[in-house]
Enzyme design. Structure first.
Site, PDB file in Angstrom:
ATOM      1  N   GLU A   1     -16.620   2.706 -11.946  1.00 20.40           N
ATOM      2  CA  GLU A   1     -15.195   2.952 -12.172  1.00 20.40           C
ATOM      3  C   GLU A   1     -14.964   4.178 -13.048  1.00 20.40           C
ATOM      4  O   GLU A   1     -13.837   4.483 -13.425  1.00 20.40           O
ATOM      5  CB  GLU A   1     -14.530   1.725 -12.810  1.00 20.40           C
ATOM      6  CG  GLU A   1     -15.233   1.228 -14.053  1.00 20.40           C
ATOM      7  CD  GLU A   1     -14.681  -0.110 -14.569  1.00 20.40           C
ATOM      8  OE1 GLU A   1     -13.502  -0.400 -14.361  1.00 20.40           O
ATOM      9  OE2 GLU A   1     -15.461  -0.860 -15.203  1.00 20.40           O
TER      10      GLU A   1
ATOM     11  N   ARG B   1      17.571  15.522  25.531  1.00 19.24           N
ATOM     12  CA  ARG B   1      17.213  14.454  24.591  1.00 19.24           C
ATOM     13  C   ARG B   1      15.947  14.810  23.823  1.00 19.24           C
ATOM     14  O   ARG B   1      15.002  15.355  24.377  1.00 19.24           O
ATOM     15  CB  ARG B   1      16.916  13.151  25.338  1.00 19.24           C
ATOM     16  CG  ARG B   1      18.098  12.385  25.813  1.00 19.24           C
ATOM     17  CD  ARG B   1      17.602  11.043  26.377  1.00 19.24           C
ATOM     18  NE  ARG B   1      18.687  10.116  26.587  1.00 19.24           N
ATOM     19  CZ  ARG B   1      19.307   9.929  27.746  1.00 19.24           C
ATOM     20  NH1 ARG B   1      18.952  10.626  28.802  1.00 19.24           N
ATOM     21  NH2 ARG B   1      20.285   9.034  27.835  1.00 19.24           N
TER      22      ARG B   1
ATOM     23  N   CYS C   1     -13.409  -3.847  -5.726  1.00 24.40           N
ATOM     24  CA  CYS C   1     -12.613  -4.938  -6.282  1.00 24.40           C
ATOM     25  C   CYS C   1     -11.308  -4.437  -6.882  1.00 24.40           C
ATOM     26  O   CYS C   1     -10.652  -5.134  -7.616  1.00 24.40           O
ATOM     27  CB  CYS C   1     -13.415  -5.726  -7.303  1.00 24.40           C
ATOM     28  SG  CYS C   1     -13.910  -4.737  -8.731  1.00 24.40           S
TER      29      CYS C   1
ATOM     30  N   MET D   1      17.277  11.350  16.030  1.00 27.43           N
ATOM     31  CA  MET D   1      17.536  12.740  16.381  1.00 27.43           C
ATOM     32  C   MET D   1      18.649  12.837  17.419  1.00 27.43           C
ATOM     33  O   MET D   1      19.217  11.834  17.830  1.00 27.43           O
ATOM     34  CB  MET D   1      16.257  13.394  16.848  1.00 27.43           C
ATOM     35  CG  MET D   1      15.346  13.702  15.651  1.00 27.43           C
ATOM     36  SD  MET D   1      13.752  14.255  16.169  1.00 27.43           S
ATOM     37  CE  MET D   1      13.151  12.846  17.066  1.00 27.43           C
TER      38      MET D   1
ATOM     39  N   HIS E   1       1.934  -4.689 -14.656  1.00 23.76           N
ATOM     40  CA  HIS E   1       1.439  -6.044 -14.885  1.00 23.76           C
ATOM     41  C   HIS E   1       2.143  -7.038 -13.979  1.00 23.76           C
ATOM     42  O   HIS E   1       1.514  -7.851 -13.295  1.00 23.76           O
ATOM     43  CB  HIS E   1       1.640  -6.412 -16.361  1.00 23.76           C
ATOM     44  CG  HIS E   1       1.176  -7.797 -16.689  1.00 23.76           C
ATOM     45  ND1 HIS E   1       2.025  -8.869 -16.712  1.00 23.76           N
ATOM     46  CD2 HIS E   1      -0.064  -8.264 -16.958  1.00 23.76           C
ATOM     47  CE1 HIS E   1       1.324  -9.951 -17.017  1.00 23.76           C
ATOM     48  NE2 HIS E   1       0.061  -9.609 -17.170  1.00 23.76           N
TER      49      HIS E   1
ATOM     50  N   ARG F   1       9.002   2.307  27.125  1.00 23.09           N
ATOM     51  CA  ARG F   1       8.131   2.435  25.951  1.00 23.09           C
ATOM     52  C   ARG F   1       7.715   1.043  25.516  1.00 23.09           C
ATOM     53  O   ARG F   1       8.344   0.046  25.916  1.00 23.09           O
ATOM     54  CB  ARG F   1       8.853   3.149  24.814  1.00 23.09           C
ATOM     55  CG  ARG F   1      10.113   2.442  24.373  1.00 23.09           C
ATOM     56  CD  ARG F   1      10.903   3.280  23.367  1.00 23.09           C
ATOM     57  NE  ARG F   1      12.206   2.665  23.154  1.00 23.09           N
ATOM     58  CZ  ARG F   1      13.260   3.317  22.663  1.00 23.09           C
ATOM     59  NH1 ARG F   1      13.166   4.585  22.350  1.00 23.09           N
ATOM     60  NH2 ARG F   1      14.400   2.703  22.481  1.00 23.09           N
TER      61      ARG F   1
ATOM     62  N   GLY G   1     -14.548  -0.200  -8.980  1.00 26.53           N
ATOM     63  CA  GLY G   1     -13.272  -0.508  -9.616  1.00 26.53           C
ATOM     64  C   GLY G   1     -12.361   0.676  -9.354  1.00 26.53           C
ATOM     65  O   GLY G   1     -12.235   1.564 -10.180  1.00 26.53           O
ATOM     66  N   THR G   2     -11.754   0.674  -8.176  1.00 27.05           N
ATOM     67  CA  THR G   2     -11.044   1.889  -7.758  1.00 27.05           C
ATOM     68  C   THR G   2      -9.746   2.108  -8.527  1.00 27.05           C
ATOM     69  O   THR G   2      -9.203   3.207  -8.488  1.00 27.05           O
ATOM     70  CB  THR G   2     -10.771   1.873  -6.241  1.00 27.05           C
ATOM     71  OG1 THR G   2     -10.164   0.639  -5.902  1.00 27.05           O
ATOM     72  CG2 THR G   2     -12.067   2.044  -5.479  1.00 27.05           C
ATOM     73  N   ASN G   3      -9.237   1.079  -9.211  1.00 25.04           N
ATOM     74  CA  ASN G   3      -8.052   1.334 -10.050  1.00 25.04           C
ATOM     75  C   ASN G   3      -8.407   2.309 -11.165  1.00 25.04           C
ATOM     76  O   ASN G   3      -7.778   3.348 -11.334  1.00 25.04           O
ATOM     77  CB  ASN G   3      -7.550   0.045 -10.707  1.00 25.04           C
ATOM     78  CG  ASN G   3      -7.040  -0.952  -9.698  1.00 25.04           C
ATOM     79  OD1 ASN G   3      -6.911  -0.638  -8.523  1.00 25.04           O
ATOM     80  ND2 ASN G   3      -6.746  -2.157 -10.145  1.00 25.04           N
ATOM     81  N   ASP G   4      -9.412   1.947 -11.945  1.00 22.43           N
ATOM     82  CA  ASP G   4      -9.788   2.813 -13.057  1.00 22.43           C
ATOM     83  C   ASP G   4     -10.394   4.121 -12.551  1.00 22.43           C
ATOM     84  O   ASP G   4     -10.162   5.180 -13.118  1.00 22.43           O
ATOM     85  CB  ASP G   4     -10.784   2.101 -13.986  1.00 22.43           C
ATOM     86  CG  ASP G   4     -10.049   1.178 -14.941  1.00 22.43           C
ATOM     87  OD1 ASP G   4      -8.820   1.023 -14.785  1.00 22.43           O
ATOM     88  OD2 ASP G   4     -10.681   0.620 -15.843  1.00 22.43           O
TER      89      ASP G   4
ATOM     90  N   ARG H   1     -17.052 -10.667 -13.895  1.00 23.91           N
ATOM     91  CA  ARG H   1     -17.089  -9.463 -14.713  1.00 23.91           C
ATOM     92  C   ARG H   1     -17.037  -9.855 -16.194  1.00 23.91           C
ATOM     93  O   ARG H   1     -16.156 -10.613 -16.603  1.00 23.91           O
ATOM     94  CB  ARG H   1     -15.897  -8.558 -14.394  1.00 23.91           C
ATOM     95  CG  ARG H   1     -15.892  -7.294 -15.253  1.00 23.91           C
ATOM     96  CD  ARG H   1     -14.779  -6.337 -14.893  1.00 23.91           C
ATOM     97  NE  ARG H   1     -13.484  -6.854 -15.287  1.00 23.91           N
ATOM     98  CZ  ARG H   1     -12.327  -6.257 -15.006  1.00 23.91           C
ATOM     99  NH1 ARG H   1     -12.317  -5.147 -14.303  1.00 23.91           N
ATOM    100  NH2 ARG H   1     -11.183  -6.766 -15.396  1.00 23.91           N
TER     101      ARG H   1
ATOM    102  N   ARG I   1     -12.191 -12.015 -13.371  1.00 27.39           N
ATOM    103  CA  ARG I   1     -11.983 -11.407 -14.685  1.00 27.39           C
ATOM    104  C   ARG I   1     -12.092 -12.490 -15.750  1.00 27.39           C
ATOM    105  O   ARG I   1     -11.579 -13.585 -15.559  1.00 27.39           O
ATOM    106  CB  ARG I   1     -10.585 -10.794 -14.782  1.00 27.39           C
ATOM    107  CG  ARG I   1     -10.325  -9.682 -13.805  1.00 27.39           C
ATOM    108  CD  ARG I   1      -8.884  -9.188 -14.007  1.00 27.39           C
ATOM    109  NE  ARG I   1      -8.521  -8.178 -13.038  1.00 27.39           N
ATOM    110  CZ  ARG I   1      -8.009  -8.423 -11.839  1.00 27.39           C
ATOM    111  NH1 ARG I   1      -7.793  -9.674 -11.451  1.00 27.39           N
ATOM    112  NH2 ARG I   1      -7.706  -7.439 -11.014  1.00 27.39           N
TER     113      ARG I   1
ATOM    114  N   LYS J   1       8.794   9.962  25.177  1.00 26.72           N
ATOM    115  CA  LYS J   1       9.760   9.824  26.266  1.00 26.72           C
ATOM    116  C   LYS J   1       9.351  10.688  27.461  1.00 26.72           C
ATOM    117  O   LYS J   1       9.321  10.218  28.598  1.00 26.72           O
ATOM    118  CB  LYS J   1      11.136  10.241  25.746  1.00 26.72           C
ATOM    119  CG  LYS J   1      12.267   9.890  26.670  1.00 26.72           C
ATOM    120  CD  LYS J   1      13.609  10.346  26.067  1.00 26.72           C
ATOM    121  CE  LYS J   1      14.005   9.469  24.882  1.00 26.72           C
ATOM    122  NZ  LYS J   1      15.163  10.009  24.131  1.00 26.72           N
TER     123      LYS J   1
ATOM    124  N   TYR K   1     -18.472  -5.103   1.323  1.00 28.89           N
ATOM    125  CA  TYR K   1     -17.306  -5.999   1.311  1.00 28.89           C
ATOM    126  C   TYR K   1     -16.163  -5.378   0.524  1.00 28.89           C
ATOM    127  O   TYR K   1     -16.358  -4.441  -0.245  1.00 28.89           O
ATOM    128  CB  TYR K   1     -17.674  -7.364   0.714  1.00 28.89           C
ATOM    129  CG  TYR K   1     -17.998  -7.316  -0.758  1.00 28.89           C
ATOM    130  CD1 TYR K   1     -16.977  -7.419  -1.721  1.00 28.89           C
ATOM    131  CD2 TYR K   1     -19.302  -7.151  -1.212  1.00 28.89           C
ATOM    132  CE1 TYR K   1     -17.263  -7.345  -3.070  1.00 28.89           C
ATOM    133  CE2 TYR K   1     -19.597  -7.073  -2.558  1.00 28.89           C
ATOM    134  CZ  TYR K   1     -18.568  -7.177  -3.481  1.00 28.89           C
ATOM    135  OH  TYR K   1     -18.837  -7.092  -4.819  1.00 28.89           O
TER     136      TYR K   1
END
Lengths: 885, 885
Positions: free
Chosen positions: A752, A94, A839, A105, A454, A338, A773-776, A616, A560, A24, A859
């Site tokens: 992974e 303000r 992946c 606020m 899941h 704004r 395998g970024t989950n594991d 895989r 998979r 502002k 990728y």
């Protein structure tokens, strides 16, 4: 010196000083700079607020003095005195944070009015009622906001007075009434605060500034920041501005306006105003504002000036503006400008038009859109005008909205859904056995499970709405009821799910369809011009692969193979394989599975022909294909109690013994992935053959086939990959020789396991590509079992800010991210052209995508429905990187 | 050139060329160099063997020619011709690896004897029978070893001849008989090999060298290398040496001797000889050799020369020597010298004496001892002269030997063991509930579980023998039988366990006691002079702590508090805490636990006063203190079937519901350690108070107390540690204030999650010390659940050499090790004096200790019984590092 500077006068600021002056403050200064009429002002910097927070509320040295000096300069410029008995100065105080946090606020108006100045205000305005109305409003606002007097104390007194006078509206009270009310209000304030009630406007100004500082930490502001990922460390600036009055009669007005329609994005002035009113009247909704066009009739000069200013400001900022204005005695003042908040559809329309108008280029357009906005448009949504309250809240596990009758088991869902009846599947949590119900349901609601449970993963994969982990609901599967508080819903009752917000409504609401319109397509195509990161999809069947291709996927990054094993018609053969006591018996069972796998692959390869597909090999531990240990134990005991048929009992015991044999304490860290394949080399052998036969069959039938990429999961040791590569290469060579055919293929691995990332240089010797395998990797690097944690401590950690983000939603850059970086670097030290991708679920998360771009992956691969988001986010990653350079 | 050099003549080598010439080749050359009489020779290098292996058995270019040239030089030096009909040269062809592998590879003697040369040998020796005996021995040995003719073919012919002649011994056959036998042996060879039977000694030499190369890869050599951690890539050298004959009459002899007693280490000549015999006669055991002393009478000159040579060589090598010699016609030849194999006790005695004799210094003494030798002496062992075969084999899970009657449950063990009856506890696998039985048992035998299973870890912690995972045994707990093959052992039957070897004997064997004698103490004290790494112990109670201190521990590196929670008398209070539905109820249960914890700590602190003690706050997930899910599910179902009392059933159901609530898919990665403490801050608060109260009580009572180090487990995020540190500091401050006392204490953390290692710089901001929990770090970094893996794929991986070592036994330097290195470096970037230690199982493994020394840790902590080993290994780490510089 020693003393820092904490104040900037209006003429000293500009748009570039946003971090210091807030949105502002910088915006008003910029308007002043380019000649737009704004009231005179000064701004207390965000730094002052941050330093005050650091000192637990104590102001930094010199701040008080600087405020007094700035006020003195403002008094001199305006020729007025704060609280003066002649030509008094009234100011607004303000908040103004770096990122807009509308309504979060505190604001104090009319500061400077006092027993001395109120008379002068009355005289100057020629409107005694106006002056006393200002005064009573100020006392209430100041009392509530700054001193913490309960608002109802003032409201009660106001109601009592109106009732006493027999009038309905505030506006019906006379100047004399208001004088009386001011006296009462002052009493209320004194009563609540005793001697601490200040009547000195200079002291009030200090306290008001301090109140705004404090309001940065109020709960609603905190909630807003959390929801919008705004850092709590930024602090707010405070704008002290000369009051201008839209309520000084019929040549005064106040209003808000947008340079384009914020709902649709259409290019047309859009706004509202109220004659003879202050800004709060617009907000309070007591009087209904009039459309902006009508201002042309009643205040034509101010209107023309406003329209001109609007165009000026839109050109100046090259974006749709949201402005606040006041007309005081015919003179226009802009109070704020704004970038206007807008719907997702409008956002796309605006940038599309601005590009066509030559005002912005493609890259600027991309920077203006947030990935979450695209996401909204990809799914049906609840029509926003419903006005209903959710009956339960859960996690926004898969975006979009769904309406349907509730059912409590997958079979019923499959049966009714198969008849095209809209159903919502309600489960405690889902498991792979429920998949046939999930497929046909409109949406999924679970009582248990997190963002990566899941149900959530499957639902996102199918682009189907899901609310997961709705902790307040109770499910009685046997009785087929869903209880939320006192309310009991029965099978067949209709609910509406909002998977984007995580809300559950206990009735049918209207939906609006997805809006993948021309604007959407244009924006994503501009993204394709910019991005360097490839975008693939995770898909396990023809339908998903086709959908992915349609949404722009450039290949499959993760196919998979275990979902194929789980299918009902295959499970008997799979179990025969598991229970086989010899390699020969296992090979026989595998021979039965091979043609089924082949036919699945043919479907996927047909959909993706001409593009690469990463398959895989089998990943999960074998016990996932067998009954649950507890259930099987109970079954055996029940059969024993019931003195069941001996053969039946013997069979159940045999299965139990296998289940026990394969049971693992920590299956996540157990015998799965390539470890299984090391013990049973027949499995990768069969899978490699099925893949090659499918690729050749598709080539034969379609004239072209896919780029076959075979991926070995869960590698921790380079010798594992070396051995598995050998098995696969042998099978592939034999198949190609047998067919007399030729086929390009590559063999790579998942990264992974933390160790694999660290020894990536050695792994790369045997790998043509890495897929993270970024989950594991997240589970192991942070030591968090995803399912357990999202039902447990992880949720608390995110709520309590021990963690900024759930690391399964957005990659943990410091820990997991460093492993990815290390692996990319070391892998490429061995093979400079090593192909690298991701992946995991993170492949569809914009912040993670930005990180993956930064570390140089080739990728990302994500759910088919997130492909457009990923294409877009990949482009933004490029632009953000450029803007940092 | 292009052609490499693969041969060294005797005069060209020396002791430093061991890697190239093998131990034997370098040893013989060294002897020749210092003037000891040895037969002339040349050596084919290990490189030739390695290159042959690399080429799948094909010799590298030039090797054949070089052998022929070296032979020609040998012929020239000796004035003899291989296979010549005058002054023929006979040679031995012997393997000689870098590391001694006695008896593992092949040897061919008498090569060069042939139809031509046999007559000359007879003439030259004046002993026709000797010549033909040489010839028939050569044909058999060459046929068997080089050409693969089955040995029994020759043996049968020899037996037939003896039977025909009516004699019992070979020596009773005449020269004519032997001529006939040679003819028969030649026929046998031709028959088996047809045209491929070579009679040309030059060709035979080539083939013999090649046979020795091949014998490097024979199964018994492979097994030996694996057992002794010798790399398969080293290859063997081949020594071709002029034959000297100990069987040329009564002035000839052959023998072996040691410069000191290899069993006891006592300084006295020790050896055996046979008059008129060849080396193989000593080995074959047909004739009983005579003690070396008696040689003084029959061959005084040779004896004196031998004694002198022995002293020379011991001084030369500054170590006890094991030598082979032959006396030919009164002339002494040394055939081999090497460091003598010795028992562990002898090894210590020898170095101790050599130091006293001024021959070696302390550091050399340390380098001569292997940690495993110390380990042997720390435990009772089976008297080696038993001659029995084990009835089952398992993993050598905890060293030492035990004799006792078998029992099948912990209660019986506790009852009988409590009466001081020696029992061996036999379990499928152990769990914490068995601990009271384990404590009193002499040893533990399990059918299931690996080196780091519960039984193994607990047994090692107590210094108690354990054979784990004995796969061949079947246990029937109900029937109280243990079945191994056909043999059924019942409760009360006696077995003997060898936990050092992993053997189970089905009878009582005699044991020899531990030998922590003066030599042992001296060596470990020398180690203390050298080492820089501190050595602490892992101990949870007074007894273990006292034992640890006695064995030289410099503090406690890991005091686990969960064992205290597990104790039978505390479990009710612990379960009340878990089942508490409010923080208040939980605090109440914790208040009951506090004095118990305090009294445990007082015991440990008393034992360790004056030294540092690291107490780890509660680590395991809460469900470990509740019944097992499967068992509780079965209990509820059984109660339902049996229509049990409603209150009992309700209680069982309530417990089941709690067990289910706390059940985790992957408890290793679940809600435990500081995650639990974040959810229930009452727990660390209670524990911190118990620690401080105990420390103050001990100070009051004993006049001094321990260095209190409070350790927060399972930290992954710096905010976790920050928060936990706050909780602990608050509790500690309150306790100290309440007591009006003062106490130095530090707060640190486990580094056991990969992420924690990566962000160690940030973690170190809140930590006074790091303790690496390398067990969990290994599990997460390699993605291996220890219990599951050691029962599954991990064992296969080690057997199949996918992994060189079990990473839970010896640290995985490439992966887990790098994380440790990273964490040490980054932690010290933040705090240069950060104290770092390790408290996993690896803290007692010598190879791992070497690594920990190298990366600069301050201390290791291990089981009390491994403290001397660790002290010693820490010194060796210093010496090895120096020798690398």
């Amino acid at each position: 010196m020693g003393e820092k500077r904490y104040i900037y006068d209006l003429s000293e600021g500009d748009a570039s000083m946003r971090n210091l002056l807030g949105g502002k403050g910088a915006g008003v200064a910029e308007m002043a700079r380019v000649g737009v009429p704004v009231p005179d002002a000064f701004t207390v910097t965000t730094t002052a607020c941050v330093e005050t927070m650091k000192r637990s509320g104590q102001w930094p040295e010199g701040l008080g003095g600087q405020i007094d000096a700035a006020l003195a300069r403002l008094e001199e410029r305006t020729g007025r005195k704060l609280g003066g008995s002649r030509t008094p100065l009234l100011v607004s105080v303000r908040s103004g944070a770096v990122h807009s946090m509308p309504g979060m606020m505190d604001t104090i108006l009319n500061l400077g009015i006092s027993d001395e100045s109120v008379v002068a205000v009355a005289e100057e305005s020629g409107n005694e009622r106006f002056a006393w109305d200002c005064y009573r409003r100020f006392i209430q606002m100041y009392g509530e906001v700054v001193e913490g007097v309960p608002g109802h104390a003032y409201e009660d007194a106001l109601s009592a007075l109106k009732s006493d006078r027999g009038v309905a509206n505030d506006t019906d009270l006379s100047a004399e009434d208001l004088k009386e009310l001011v006296a009462t209000f002052k009493e209320i304030s004194s009563e609540h605060l005793g001697g601490d009630w200040s009547t000195d406007p200079h002291e009030q100004l200090h306290r008001a500034v301090n109140a705004v500082f404090k309001s940065w930490g109020n709960p609603r502001a905190e909630v807003y920041r959390r929801a919008n990922n705004i850092s709590a460390d930024l602090g707010t600036a405070v704008n002290v501005m000369q009051m201008v009055f839209g309520n000084r009669g019929d040549t005064s007005a106040t209003g808000v306006c947008f340079t384009r329609n914020p709902s649709t994005g259409q290019k047309a002035l859009y706004g509202e105003f109220l004659l003879n009113a202050q800004g709060e009247d617009v907000v309070a909704g007591i009087r209904t504002p009039r459309p902006l066009e009508q201002m042309q009739e009643v205040l034509p000069e101010a209107y023309d000036q406003l329209v001109e200013t609007m165009l000026t400001m839109e050109h100046h900022y090259r974006d749709m503006q949201d402005m606040e204005f006041t007309v005081e005695n015919g003179k226009l003042f802009l109070l704020q400008t704004r970038s206007g908040k807008r719907t997702a559809a409008a956002a796309l329309k605006v940038v599309s038009d601005l590009v066509d108008e030559g005002i912005i280029d493609h890259e600027t357009a991309l920077m203006r859109i947030e990935p979450a906005q695209l996401d909204q448009l990809l799914h049906p949504a609840i029509d926003p005008h419903h006005g209903r309250k959710p009956i339960a809240k859960g996690l926004p596990a898969s975006p979009g909205a769904a309406v349907g009758e509730i059912v409590f088991d997958a079979d019923t869902a499959a049966e009714r859904g198969g008849r095209a009846e809209p159903v919502v599947l309600v489960r405690f949590e889902t498991n792979p056995d429920d998949i046939h119900g999930v497929i046909v349901a409109q949406g999924i609601l679970t009582a248990h499970g997190g963002m990566t449970s899941h149900a959530a993963v499957v639902a996102r994969g199918m682009g189907k709405p899901c609310v997961a982990g709705a902790a307040g609901i109770k499910i009685d599967v046997a009785g087929k009821t869903l209880t939320i508080g006192d309310r009991v819903l029965r099978e067949g009752d209709v609910v509406t799910l909002d998977g984007t917000a995580g809300d559950v409504y206990g009735e049918k609401l209207e939906l609006v369809p997805p809006q993948i319109n021309e604007d959407f397509q244009r924006v994503v195509q501009w993204a394709d011009e910019v991005r360097t990161l490839g975008v693939r999809a995770n898909a396990d069947n023809f339908e998903d692969a086709s959908k992915a291709r349609e949404l722009g996927a450039e290949g499959i990054g993760l196919c998979r193979t275990e979902h194929m094993f789980m299918a009902q018609d295959r499970l008997p053969a799979v179990r025969r394989m598991i229970l086989a006591s010899t390699a020969d018996a296992r090979a026989e069972a595998l021979a039965d599975i091979l043609p089924m796998q082949q036919s699945d692959f043919e479907g996927i390869f047909t959909a993706m022909k001409g593009l690469p597909v990463t398959v895989r090999l089998l990943d999960p531990p074998l016990h996932e294909f067998l009954p649950n240990l507890v259930e099987q134990s109970l079954l055996v005991q029940r059969l024993e109690f019931e003195r069941a048929d001996e053969t039946e009992l013997a069979k159940a015991r045999e299965v139990l013994s296998q289940v026990k044999r394969l049971h693992e304490q920590n299956p996540m860290l157990g015998t799965r992935g390539c470890r299984l394949a090391m013990l049973y080399p027949e499995i990768p052998d069969m899978q490699a053959r099925a893949i090659i036969r499918a690729a050749l069959a598709v080539k034969e039938r379609e004239g072209e086939t896919v780029g076959v990429e075979i991926m070995i999961p869960l590698v921790a040791l380079s010798k594992e990959l070396e051995a598995q590569r050998g098995i696969v290469e042998k099978a592939v060579t034999e198949e190609l020789d047998a067919a007399g055919a030729d086929l390009e293929y590559t063999i790579g691995t998942m990264i992974e396991i933390p160790r694999a990332a660290l020894i990536a240089d050695k792994i790369a010797e045997h790998a043509d590509f890495f897929s993270f395998g970024t989950n594991d990797l997240t589970q192991m690097a942070i030591g968090i079992s995803r399912d357990d944690a999202e039902n447990g401590f992880l949720t608390h950690y995110v709520m309590d800010r021990v963690l900024e983000r759930n690391p399964f939603e957005s990659i943990d850059v410091d820990g997991v991210g460093e492993l990815v970086e290390i692996a990319v670097k070391r892998g490429r030290d061995t093979k400079p052209n090593l192909k690298t991708g991701v992946c995991g679920e993170h492949g569809g998360d914009p912040d993670s995508i930005e990180f993956f771009h930064r570390v140089g992956l080739n990728y990302v691969s994500c759910s088919p429905f997130r492909v457009p988001i990923a294409r877009f986010a990949a482009a933004k990653a490029v632009l953000k990187a450029q803007s940092r350079d």
